[in-house]
Scaffold this active site. Sequence first.
Site, PDB file in Angstrom:
ATOM      1  N   ASN A 124       0.843  -1.198   0.000  1.00 40.17           N
ATOM      2  CA  ASN A 124       0.000   0.000   0.000  1.00 40.17           C
ATOM      3  C   ASN A 124       0.883   1.254   0.000  1.00 40.17           C
ATOM      4  OD1 ASN A 124      -2.276   1.585  -0.010  1.00 40.17           O
ATOM      5  ND2 ASN A 124      -2.702   1.361   2.173  1.00 40.17           N
ATOM      6  N   GLU A 170       1.263  -3.176  -5.124  1.00 42.18           N
ATOM      7  CA  GLU A 170       0.824  -1.817  -4.800  1.00 42.18           C
ATOM      8  C   GLU A 170       1.986  -0.973  -4.281  1.00 42.18           C
ATOM      9  OE1 GLU A 170      -3.328   0.272  -3.355  1.00 42.18           O
ATOM     10  OE2 GLU A 170      -2.843  -1.710  -2.550  1.00 42.18           O
ATOM     11  N   ASP A 227      -1.821 -10.085  -4.331  1.00 38.90           N
ATOM     12  CA  ASP A 227      -3.069  -9.626  -3.734  1.00 38.90           C
ATOM     13  C   ASP A 227      -4.152  -9.908  -4.768  1.00 38.90           C
ATOM     14  OD1 ASP A 227      -5.276  -8.319  -2.801  1.00 38.90           O
ATOM     15  OD2 ASP A 227      -4.358  -6.344  -2.669  1.00 38.90           O
ATOM     16  N   HIS A 256      -2.178  -4.439   4.772  1.00 37.28           N
ATOM     17  CA  HIS A 256      -1.942  -5.867   4.567  1.00 37.28           C
ATOM     18  C   HIS A 256      -0.762  -6.304   5.444  1.00 37.28           C
ATOM     19  CE1 HIS A 256      -4.196  -6.390   0.606  1.00 37.28           C
ATOM     20  NE2 HIS A 256      -4.162  -5.065   0.738  1.00 37.28           N
TER      21      HIS A 256
END
Length: 256
Positions: free
Chosen positions: A9, A35, A149, A247
Amino acid sequence: MRVISFNANGIRSAARKGFFDWLATQDADFVCIQETKAQSDQLTDPEFNPPGYVCQYVSAERKGYSGVAIFARRPPTRIITELGLPEFDQEGRYCAFEYPDLVVASLYLPSGSAGDHRQASKDRFLEAYLPIMAAYRESHEQPFILCGDWNIAHRELDLKNWRSNQKNSGFLPHERAWLDRVFGELGYVDAHRVVAPDEAVYTWWSNRANAWENNVGWRIDYQIITPDMKDRVQSARVYRDQKFSDHAPLIIDYRD
């Protein structure tokens, strides 16, 4: 052989939270990141290219969005950075390292949670990617570890509040049925479930309502492997002692 999969993220955000300090203690052979949310000119600090690893970042054309990476202890014979799906390749969703005896990939599936238009994009990806997964089984002899993911919780066991999420993206019936086909029709294996078939364990938590603290999560990060890797799965765990992202890293050890 240790393989770590992690949705950061934002790799720069995860770095500030200590991700690379932790990674240096893990003795991982492969690290697959999703990400990253960064362009190459934002990753020039040596921290983003840990010593002892071959590092490949694949960025989205849109700044601050998507992106994947792989760090590997041994140089690959080939690096692949596209799926041949223009709509998604421009979003930086795939990277693979090929070796004569193994392929390791990092994949970031679209999320449909932002609205109907994003769910439609996710559904297009699922439709286009299934034949690619099938073709790999038919054309390659190397074992395959596909980290990512997946933005889908497969079973009721894979999210805490499954009853209230049956109409939400990530737990829609057709998404779960898609994973049924991956694990059934195509014969791929959920590596975590080899050693923990009935464990309620999660890899992502909403930022709302103290979900992390209360462990109200979803398991949407997987290492999906070809059947020839199944007997090599030794252990699997999700690291939650520190919080680098919404995550948590999924760590799986494979027998050499």
